[in-house]
Design an enzyme around this catalytic site. Sequence first.
Site, short mmCIF file in Angstrom:
data_model
loop_
_atom_site.label_atom_id
_atom_site.label_comp_id
_atom_site.label_asym_id
_atom_site.label_seq_id
_atom_site.Cartn_x
_atom_site.Cartn_y
_atom_site.Cartn_z
N SER A 66 1.12 3.78 -11.10
CA SER A 66 1.18 5.24 -11.06
C SER A 66 0.70 5.76 -12.39
O SER A 66 0.43 5.01 -13.31
CB SER A 66 2.61 5.71 -10.79
N ARG A 97 -4.87 2.72 -6.41
CA ARG A 97 -4.12 2.81 -5.16
C ARG A 97 -4.35 4.17 -4.52
O ARG A 97 -4.70 5.14 -5.20
CB ARG A 97 -2.63 2.57 -5.37
N THR A 147 7.17 10.33 -7.89
CA THR A 147 8.23 9.35 -8.10
C THR A 147 9.61 9.97 -7.94
O THR A 147 10.50 9.38 -7.31
CB THR A 147 8.10 8.71 -9.49
N CYS A 168 -14.55 1.17 -2.01
CA CYS A 168 -13.58 0.17 -2.44
C CYS A 168 -13.62 0.03 -3.96
O CYS A 168 -14.69 -0.23 -4.53
CB CYS A 168 -13.86 -1.18 -1.79
N CYS A 179 -9.06 -8.12 -3.27
CA CYS A 179 -8.30 -6.94 -2.83
C CYS A 179 -7.13 -6.65 -3.76
O CYS A 179 -6.37 -7.55 -4.14
CB CYS A 179 -7.80 -7.17 -1.41
N CYS A 199 -5.06 -1.33 -2.33
CA CYS A 199 -5.05 0.12 -2.50
C CYS A 199 -5.05 0.86 -1.17
O CYS A 199 -4.70 2.03 -1.12
CB CYS A 199 -6.24 0.57 -3.35
N CYS A 219 -9.77 1.32 2.21
CA CYS A 219 -10.66 0.95 3.31
C CYS A 219 -10.08 1.35 4.65
O CYS A 219 -10.80 1.85 5.53
CB CYS A 219 -10.95 -0.55 3.27
#
Length: 643
Positions: free
Chosen positions: A133, A378, A414, A586, A612, A615, A618
């Site tokens: 984050s 992400r 959060t 990506c 990968c 995140c 895709c």
Amino acid sequence: MHYRNAPMVLGKRATAALAVRRPLTTASTASSVLWSRRTLATERPMLYGQRLQTRRVSFSHAAQGPAAEQKEGQEVVPEVEREAMDYDVVIVGGGPAGLSAGIRLKQLAEKQGAEISVVVIEKGSEIGAHTLSGACIETGPLEELFPDWKELGAPLNQPALDDHMKFLTENNAFPMPHPPQMDNAGNYIVSLSNVVKWMGEKAEELGVDVFSQTAAAQIIYGPDGSVRGIVTNDAGVDKSFKPKSTFTPGMELRGKLTLFAEGCHGSLTKGLIRKLRLRDEGKFQTYGLGIKEVWEVDGANHSPGKIVHTMGYPLDYKTYGGGFIYHMEDNKVTLGLVVGLDYQNPYMSPYKEFQRFKAHPFVSKLLEGGRVISYGARALVEGGLQSLPKLFFPGGALIGDTAGFMNVPKIKGTHNAMKSGILAADCAFKAIVTDGKGANESEGEGGEESRAPPIVLADYEEAFRSSSIFKELYEVRNIRPSFHTSLGLWGGIAWSGLDTLILKGRVPFTFAHKHPDHAMLQPASMHEPIDYPKPDNKITFDILTSVSRTGTNHAEDQPVHLRLKDKTVEVSENLPVYAGPEQRFCPAGVYEYVDDEASPGKKRFQINSQNCIHCKTCDIKDPAQNIDWAVPEGGDGPNYVDT
């Protein structure tokens, strides 16, 4: 702090009773699972007075669902025993929401002298490994859980001291009025991955079973359609979904309630929402992609507690997004770019836009002479109040980013994620302990007909509507969709200023999101390719160099967790119509269109699944909606540091 390997980890209460704590093994995940099975069969039932159950099932990789009927010539599917354990509450996801729920449940039990069994499962190699984050967080919910969090050593070390807003052009940075909802007085600049690790320790101390390296691959549904728990994914399965010599079947973790805290676009939650119709017809979630790095910078450039948010360059006026720069402690700076995934140009690369952001003179002078510590990315939930699904269903509830509680104009989620976990835990405790509702599979001898009805947490949704989360999201509900007009950035800024400063959401209408993000991508024929500058390897970097800084890893001989529903669609549709957008959206270099050796002159679609970083972009942005992100073996994926 080490958490035991998947899928069964004994909490500190349990290990204290055993007077032993086994170290985290360095053996393979499969051998770790086998060790856990042996200890589970004796220690866990003894300590908690529960029965370990087994049942014979036809083998199928957990993510693939029940074994299909055998076809002619097909190999006979072996039967295996799948073990099962009962809990009062099963929590899927060891992030801020899931851990807050687990902690709250145990605190309530301790306060009232009651017993409640709680398990939190996390697919990362350890708690915090998959957490990423900004992050500048509000401490209200943390103070609800731990009023003395400072004395307890929570890793909130840098107070936010100085807020700035800048509008970037290609070469300049102009100051902008700072929106009041973005005021960070009293907040802290943190590594959320470190905060989550600390919360995991506190959860274990309270008696929560925290299972890292444990991926939830299936939802257990009862005959009445209620949620009964989850199945962890199988270990030791090869690329063809066949069991290897190290095969260990996943376990059933059954609960009176299951709380889904998977984060943004969870692999189980997306199917759950469809199956139980938790979102109204025509409504959908919208998303952004956040890409960030953590740097150690020259002390002369460092201003602890300084926060800068940017709009404008490098994004065009039709693309929603902006940058952030947070000065942490110890000469560390976290910076990143968020790009709304409703962007239209298929030639745009969010990763390369981030490199352009760093190369801007306002940013590059901060980074000169520094070094990169971490990289990550992400997806973020951006839909707001009008995109929320129904929050409860028979047998469970949605909490945190899984539901979609991020306050986009505030650029924070959060605190809302943690608060939602607290609200759900309060309601769950009342239902299970105070009201005595719910029953596990092992309770009662009369079979399915005599089983207690599933718990329905309707009061959780009511608590949400009376909470600070709802108030926040209601006030800002029209800001993000205001950027959808033909005026783009300028129209959004104008409405946001009016709504933020004067209206504060007090209008008799709610703007709708027009289309899902994947449907916003336009054909390549409507755009020109973007000529991105080459990386200088000092401030800007190629994508594989950045991926190497995530610590990501996936075992090679396992099923590819990025599943194509139709293996022909990418080459037959996405490549000719959209110029192969997967290789650009990506942020980890997972997708490529390469020359097809078997068909000279043609391309084939290649998936580099080992790159990968989970995140989920895709699964969200693919215009054909042909890519399905499923969980790999537990423990695989990124291992983020200071993110």
